[in-house]
Design a protein around this motif. Structure first.
Motif: not given
Length: 577
Positions: A435-459
């Motif tokens: 979306f247009d991150y620094t513009g007028n953001v649709s209200r439908s994108l204002w509510q995030p999803v809660p979660g304990t999410k990580a990202r795995k990286l190989k050494f």
């Protein structure tokens, strides 16, 4: 032929001598390394500020807490005894913690908290870092009063890369509530509203003489005519980036986040919470008293903030100045609260002292949209629990995920022991919706999803992250801190990041090495690092209210090959949940 033989033998002898010299030098360097043992007693102590006495949580009864001083290569062993009524952990902010993630400190990320009555000993070695770091509580809002400086000098016998200063002074910028800060965050969590702003800022724990009941305790920092001194600045404020300046004096920036910089001169600094800056100041003004002053850089429009100014006094010590101690200090001009132009001009001066090895080939190209959000009021909540804008509750997120900490085991323990169900490894590499991150953001994108999410990286993964501010609720300058790593800031800019256009602006020659990047308001920053430290590493906004709301994620970096690329086993006294 005989001559050639002699040359060869001489060269061979020289090579052997050089090899022996290097081995001996390395051994001597290791031999000079020291082990520093400390005991931190976390306890309630009486602290009087702004006319009132509070039972504040301190370390060893000190506010700010003890300054730890070591040399590059030394080991710290700090036993933390919790005599307070709250859970506590200690984070050694900016320390790489190579293979010692169990000592990193963020609650429920690398350890369970130290319960009241419990203790835990943090053991780690600081290698390859010099300058100013700091330590602070990483549990709820305890770091409002539980923090202190960590000074890392060059190895014994090695010089600073600038003229040796006559004195060194830690200058800790803090934020003070005239009430219990734990109650402040608990009330905000209960109501869903923004927390009450602080009542004062502090320099070395003191508000300064612009506040009531504070004049006689104002911090005095000495200087003598002709001296050059080193000020080690730390922004320990909970929720506020701060401007800092000294009346009539230039500041020469020589380091930040325990890495040296190409020196540059400035009148004003800006430090986001978590950031440190080393500056040289010269006693080149007429002997007198000069205010050091700090106040807010406020980039979020229409958000309440503490608009007060904290001061300390730079006082000349000179036999020729009998009236110096009683002279009224000179007040410096400070930038406007919303002076983003000054912040931008300042951050663009940061360069490493020489050409550095920035990862040029990237294995993991990540795009993280960061910012605030608003959750709809749950049907079972009463109105008083939804006091955010229009009956909502404040939240925050990265890539539309609002981070939720576990509460019965740490992420590092779950990863190390292979315990399922504590976290998932599906944190998105980019926002689920473009979306247009620094513009007028649709209200439908204002509510995030809660979660304990990580990202795995190989050494060994070479990582690039674009950190993109968003205008959800309000754009803001976000100080984003990555645990376990330093990273190169290769570019910053405004608007939406455009890889086609903005990649050409990357500095891959001498970008600064930092552990906390101030992502520009309504803009972006690009960082790069190599994932060479196995463990679970928190990445979060260092505005503590934003951590509370979920502006965070975790990188789980897998072991590499062999013992030296694997995380150490957990210590026996690791706290249990």
């Amino acid at each position: 032929m005989e001559a050639l033989k002699n040359i060869f033998n001489n060269a061979k002898c020289s090579f052997i001598f050089l090899a022996i010299f290097l081995v001996l030098a390395s051994a001597m360097s290791s031999a000079n390394a020291k082990i520093h043992e400390h005991e931190f007693v976390v306890q309630a102590s009486k602290v009087k500020r702004l006319c009132k006495t509070h039972n504040s949580i301190t370390v060893n009864g000190q506010f700010p807490g003890p300054t730890l001083e070591i040399n590059n290569g030394d080991t710290l062993v700090v036993k933390v005894i919790n005599k307070a009524r709250y859970n506590v952990t200690i984070h050694w902010h900016g320390v790489r913690q190579m293979r010692t993630g169990w000592a990193d400190g963020p609650e429920f990320v690398t350890q369970c908290p130290i319960r009241p009555g419990g203790s835990y000993t943090y053991r780690f070695t600081v290698n390859g870092q010099e300058g100013t770091l700091w330590w602070h509580a990483h549990s709820s809002w305890l770091r409002a009063t539980v923090y202190g400086a960590l000074i890392i000098r060059p190895r014994e016998g090695e010089p600073f890369p600038f003229p040796k200063p006559k004195r060194e002074t830690p200058v800790l910028l803090g934020e003070w509530w005239d009430t219990n800060p734990i109650d402040v965050v608990r009330e905000a969590t209960r109501t869903g509203a923004a927390p009450n702003v602080s009542d004062t800022y502090t320099i070395n724990g003191q508000p300064g003489d612009l506040y009531k009941c504070s004049s006689k305790d104002t911090t005095i920092i000495p200087i003598a005519p002709g001296e050059t001194n080193l000020l080690r600045l730390i922004n320990a404020a909970l929720n506020q980036p701060l401007f800092f300046t000294v009346a009539n004096h230039k500041l020469t920036v020589v380091g930040a986040d325990a890495s040296y910089l190409k020196p540059f001169t400035t009148n004003v600094l800006m430090l986001g919470p978590g950031q440190t800056t080393d500056v040289l100041i010269s006693g080149d003004q007429p002997p007198s008293r000069y205010y050091m002053a700090a106040r807010a850089y406020q980039s979020a429009q229409n958000a309440a903030f503490d608009n007060t100014t904290t001061t300390a006094i730079l006082e000349y010590k000179s036999a020729s100045c009998a009236k110096c101690a009683s002279a009224k200090p000179v007040m410096p001009p400070l930038p406007a609260y919303n002076d983003t132009n000054t912040v931008t001009a300042f951050s663009r001066k940061f360069r490493s002292p020489r050409k550095v090895e920035v990862p040029t080939e990237i294995d993991e190209n990540l795009f993280y949209a960061i910012g605030l959000g608003l959750n709809k009021c749950p049907p079972n909540f009463r109105k008083r629990r939804c006091q955010g804008p229009n009956g909502t509750r404040f939240t925050a997120s990265m890539n539309n995920v609002s981070f939720v900490l576990p509460n019965n085991i740490s992420i590092l323990q779950a990863h190390y022991q292979g315990i399922p169900g504590v976290f998932t490894t599906d944190f998105p590499a980019k926002p689920p919706v473009k979306f247009d991150y620094t513009g007028n953001v649709s209200r439908s994108l204002w509510q995030p999803v809660p979660g304990t999410k990580a990202r795995k990286l190989k050494f060994g993964t070479r990582v690039q992250i674009v950190l993109q501010d968003t205008s959800i609720v309000t754009p803001e300058n976000h100080p984003v801190h990555l645990h376990g790593y330093d990273f190169y800031i290769v570019a910053e800019g405004f608007g939406n990041f455009d890889p086609k256009k903005d990649t050409a602006k990357f500095n891959l020659v001498d970008p600064p090495l930092r552990n906390t990047v101030a992502v520009p308001v309504n803009g972006w920053a690009v960082i790069r690092f190599v994932a060479d430290n196995p463990g679970a590493w928190f990445m979060h906004c260092h505005l503590d209210v934003h951590i509370t709301w979920g502006l965070a994620t975790v990188f789980v970096v897998e072991n590499g090959v062999g013992k030296l690329q694997a995380i150490e086993p957990p210590p026996e006294d690791l706290p249990l949940c």
